[in-house]
Write an enzyme that holds these catalytic residues in place. Structure first.
Site, PDB file in Angstrom:
ATOM      1  N   HIS A 115      -3.036  -1.955   0.781  1.00  0.00           N
ATOM      2  CA  HIS A 115      -4.361  -1.384   0.956  1.00  0.00           C
ATOM      3  C   HIS A 115      -4.687  -0.293  -0.055  1.00  0.00           C
ATOM      4  O   HIS A 115      -5.829   0.136  -0.159  1.00  0.00           O
ATOM      5  CB  HIS A 115      -4.530  -0.837   2.375  1.00  0.00           C
ATOM      6  CG  HIS A 115      -5.956  -0.831   2.860  1.00  0.00           C
ATOM      7  ND1 HIS A 115      -6.991  -0.330   2.104  1.00  0.00           N
ATOM      8  CD2 HIS A 115      -6.513  -1.256   4.021  1.00  0.00           C
ATOM      9  CE1 HIS A 115      -8.126  -0.450   2.765  1.00  0.00           C
ATOM     10  NE2 HIS A 115      -7.858  -1.009   3.926  1.00  0.00           N
ATOM     11  N   ARG A 116      -3.703   0.174  -0.805  1.00  0.00           N
ATOM     12  CA  ARG A 116      -4.001   1.176  -1.836  1.00  0.00           C
ATOM     13  C   ARG A 116      -4.771   0.512  -2.960  1.00  0.00           C
ATOM     14  O   ARG A 116      -5.477   1.163  -3.732  1.00  0.00           O
ATOM     15  CB  ARG A 116      -2.706   1.781  -2.386  1.00  0.00           C
ATOM     16  CG  ARG A 116      -1.926   2.556  -1.347  1.00  0.00           C
ATOM     17  CD  ARG A 116      -0.588   3.012  -1.870  1.00  0.00           C
ATOM     18  NE  ARG A 116       0.274   1.895  -2.193  1.00  0.00           N
ATOM     19  CZ  ARG A 116       1.493   2.034  -2.708  1.00  0.00           C
ATOM     20  NH1 ARG A 116       1.983   3.238  -2.946  1.00  0.00           N
ATOM     21  NH2 ARG A 116       2.218   0.969  -2.986  1.00  0.00           N
TER      22      ARG A 116
END
Lengths: 461, 398
Positions: free
Chosen positions: B371-372
């Protein structure tokens, strides 16, 4: 290459007495030659004081590490290398050795390396050279005394002990004198199982019996076995291990050990000095007899240091040598050697100046005793050195400090203050006025002095 | 002339290598090139050959032992070379004896201020305070450790290891040693889960079309084409529209890779390896299939070389051969996406035209994303694009 040279003074021996005498004379403008058969610095620097103290310093450090591991401050005491200790020690000795050489050269003193032969009070031959002088100073020092015990060739002497390459697992020390106890302390700390055999019924009878008794207990607690009234009969060997047979309590006993150290004393070194030809006398122990001005029976032939017996201390040799030079070149002057500090570098150490209680009693002197324990001193507690006590002997009436005996950490440093006080003939009142820094071990000395008058504020009533 | 044979560098993530078997015995004649030992690295097994000719004089590691890269594992030479070496090392081993403990071990040493109990002083071993405490807590007799192992200073780890062993002896469990591969998997999976904030999204893919395409291809192709091969091509195409799928997060920036190198998770005995096929976008399906088959075969034999396992940018994990409906795979760091494929099974799907449910071959596919780098909509978009390509493979030609 034959050389003939004339000097104002020829000194035989480059040890403490020799080199200090040489510098003293050179400073007075004299042309001086020093003859040294082995190493400059003599016994003290090379095989005595300095190497012993190096070992004892490391031993002291090890004791402190052990104590702080037991109390949990250190998790792990770690490892140490005896080999490295010996290597470092040799480097320190070599450095000091070179230092003495530089000192002499800087004063323009000629150094002859070789065995000197004194053929007359005015002529010396050394290494092919012939030296002449109006005055000769004998400072040939002392050598190890090996008694005539069967198997003595199996023993080592202090010089050997200081140069051991491998740490012995066990060692018997024959002789509970200063040298024996110091080496016993060092080797015990390194891990050697040490036993000391002393012929007399007590250790060091010339020192304060109370404090020496305390020392004995503490050395025993550290694992050094001390047996007094032990007379060594013989030394033997089986395979790789040696043993000592001695009599004690009407029994014959035997101890096995890896090394046997003979430390029963030292005697005057007279090789190269034909006493008869020179017309000088020696006493029953072999020491050269001198008058109060350090002159021998032969005119202009002086002797100082271990070769004349006396205190057998390096600092006594320094003083004697200076006095002899003054006597030779300035004028006859009496020097007092009675206020002589002497130290025993066991762990903890002992130091004293002045006479002991036994000696004062013998003379019929009336005195009082002041004492103070290290255990009551803040600095001693902070440093973990609470084993020890200081005694001060005060002359009743005059209140003059007659003697100080110190057993405990840094005794050899604290004794300088005591020596100063004694030489200045201080009274208790005068000493009370002197302020001692807090916190310091010197306060133990101060409080002991005050205690002689019942004036210590730090002692419980 | 004495030759020292050293353990080579072979592991991908480790320098500790396990000796599986010796090919020669002490006393055997060895030629240059002869295989001496078979070793296991964290990913594969390999042979170590002798560069020297001579007699195998001494083995320094046994089967089942590990050695570090650079350690000497054998001596090869002529008769008598070994005796000479031993004579030389006797002299230098004195150095090991140079250092001795400050705290005396054997003597009953009385401390200046006694602070320990008497029993602690008089024992013939030494143990650190932490070791003693652990032994007390675990109710282990610490003197047993000293007599069992003959060690002179017992440390905390010694007590912990001993405790594990005696627990194992009590038959509650059997302690299996960790292989290099297992250690690496454990470390990497833990690192992934603890450092990458991930989310998973699922799509159901209709597989009818792709199944037909695959069957038709396999009628003609010498090399068997698998779903994995086809999927890797689809993934690579979908990445064209969603390039961040093929990237890696670093604190200095997101590395967007220029090529797609797809890793395929392959199950091997007692473990898992992920061979990588590089530059999928440049390869024909036939090449991909061939490379894949070779990789799998090598991996199963334990002979996959380490360069074949490095450099992946995205991973596909297929458990479709099992009745697994769906699963969420763990991202293979430093990648940002892993696709997990479930089994193909017939499911009822509403058909508008037929106004009823019709049976369709469905495969669940989940994507786990970092998700980064990849947000929800982006990941969902990628999965939609991928589903679209799988269901309409003609689009691959565009």
């Amino acid at each position: 290459m034959d050389k003939t040279e004339k000097y104002d003074l020829i000194i035989i021996g480059g040890g403490p007495a020799g080199y200090i005498g040489a510098v003293s004379a050179a400073k007075k403008g004299k042309k001086v030659a020093v003859c040294e058969s082995s190493k400059l610095g003599g016994t003290c620097l090379n095989v005595g004081c300095i190497p012993t103290k190096f070992l004892l310093d490391k031993a002291n450090l090890i004791e402190k590490i052990k104590a702080n591991t037991i109390n949990g401050i250190f998790k792990d005491a770690g490892l140490f290398s005896f080999k490295k200790i010996q290597q470092e020690k040799s480097m320190v000795v070599a450095k000091l050795n070179r230092g003495v050489g530089s000192l002499l050269r800087s004063h323009g003193i000629a150094v002859y390396q070789g065995f000197a032969s004194v053929s007359s009070p005015h002529q010396v031959t050394v290494g092919g050279n012939t030296l002449t002088s109006d005055r000769i100073l004998l400072a040939t020092g002392s050598e190890v005394l090996i008694p005539d015990i069967p198997g003595k060739e199996l023993s080592i002497d202090s010089t050997d002990a200081l140069n051991l390459e491998k740490l012995p697992v066990s060692m018997v020390v024959i002789g509970g004198g200063v040298i024996g106890l110091e080496l016993a302390s060092a080797y015990n700390s390194f891990g050697t199982q040490v036993t000391v055999l002393e012929m007399l019924p007590s250790l060091l009878p010339g020192e304060d019996s109370e404090l020496i008794g305390k020392m004995r207990k503490i050395l025993a607690r550290k694992g050094i076995e001390i047996i007094t009234s032990a007379k060594v009969e013989s030394i033997g060997k089986e395979g790789n291990s040696k043993h000592v047979i001695f009599s004690h309590d009407d029994e014959t006993k035997e101890i096995t050990a890896e090394q046997i150290l003979m430390a029963v004393g030292r005697k005057a070194q007279l090789k190269g000095i034909d006493t008869n030809k020179l017309g000088i006398q020696t006493d029953i122990k072999g020491n050269i007899i001198v008058d109060e001005f350090f002159q021998t029976g032969a005119e202009n032939l002086y002797a100082v240091g271990d070769v004349i017996g006396g205190w057998q201390l390096a600092h006594s040799a320094y003083t004697e040598a200076e006095a002899a030079i003054t006597n030779m070149f300035i004028g006859k002057e009496l020097v007092s050697l009675s206020t002589m500090p002497r130290c025993i570098y066991t762990i903890p150490p002992y130091a004293a100046v002045g006479e002991t209680e036994a000696q004062l009693k013998d003379k019929g002197v009336i005195y009082s005793v002041g004492r103070f324990s290290y255990a009551l001193n803040g600095m001693a507690l902070a440093e973990g050195v609470t084993d020890g006590e200081i005694k001060v002997l005060v002359e009743t009436g005059s209140n003059r400090i007659l003697a100080v005996q110190i057993f405990g950490e840094l005794a050899h440093e604290l004794i300088a203050t005591a020596t100063m006080a004694l030489s200045q003939k201080l009274t208790v009142e005068k000493w009370e006025q002197i302020i001692t820094a807090h916190p310091s071990l010197s306060e133990v000395l101060h409080e002991a002095v005050l205690d002689a008058n019942g004036a210590s504020s730090h002692k419980p009533a | 002339m004495l030759h020292k044979i050293a353990m080579p560098a072979a592991g991908k993530n480790t320098d500790e290598l396990l000796v599986l078997s010796w090919n020669k015995e002490e006393g055997d004649l060895v030629e240059r090139g002869d295989v001496l030992i078979e070793i296991e690295t964290d990913k594969a097994t390999m042979d170590v050959e002798s560069f020297a000719k001579g007699i195998l004089l001494k083995k320094l590691v046994e089967e089942g032992e590990t050695a570090t890269t650079g350690d000497i594992i054998a001596y090869i030479g002529e008769e008598g070379d070994l005796e000479q070496l031993e004579a030389e090392t006797e002299v230098s081993s004195d150095e090991d004896d140079e250092y001795i403990p400050i705290m005396p071990v054997e003597r009953t040493m009385v401390p200046i201020e006694p602070r320990q109990n008497q029993e602690d002083i008089s024992l013939s071993y030494k143990a650190s305070p932490a070791a003693k405490k652990l032994a007390r807590d675990l109710q282990i007799d610490i003197s047993q450790i000293a007599s069992t192992n003959g060690i002179s200073l017992i440390k905390y780890d010694d007590v912990a290891t001993y405790s594990d062993h005696i627990a194992a002896r009590d038959n509650d469990f059997e302690l299996l040693p960790l292989s290099s591969m297992r250690k690496v998997i454990a470390d990497r999976m833990l690192a992934s889960v603890t450092t990458i904030p991930s989310f998973t999204a699922e799509v159901e893919v209709h597989m009818e079309t792709l199944m037909t395409v695959r069957d038709n291809l396999n009628l003609e192709s010498e090399v068997k084409i698998s779903f994995n091969d086809l999927l890797s091509v689809c993934v690579t195409k979908a990445i064209e529209k969603y390039p961040l799928i093929n990237s890696s997060y670093t604190d200095d920036g997101i590395k967007k890779f220029n090529s797609t190198h797809v890793g395929f998770a392959v199950s091997v005995e007692n473990g898992l390896v992920v061979p990588v096929i590089k530059n999928i976008e440049k390869k024909r399906l036939r090449e991909i299939a061939l490379e894949n088959r070779e990789n799998i075969s090598r991996a199963r034999d334990g002979k996959l070389s380490s360069d074949k396992m490095e450099g992946g940018t995205v991973t596909i994990s297929n458990l479709g051969m099992f009745p697994i409906q769906r699963f969420d795979a763990i991202i293979n760091p430093p990648e940002s996406c892993i696709l997990a494929l479930g089994t193909i099974s017939k499911k009822p799907v509403w058909d508008e035209a037929a106004n009823s449910f019709v049976p369709v071959s469905i495969m669940s596919m989940t994507g786990t994303f970092d998700h980064r780098v990849i947000d929800g909509a982006y990941g969902a978009g990628f999965l939609k694009a991928l589903k679209d390509l799988i269901e309409n493979p003609f689009r691959l030609l565009l």
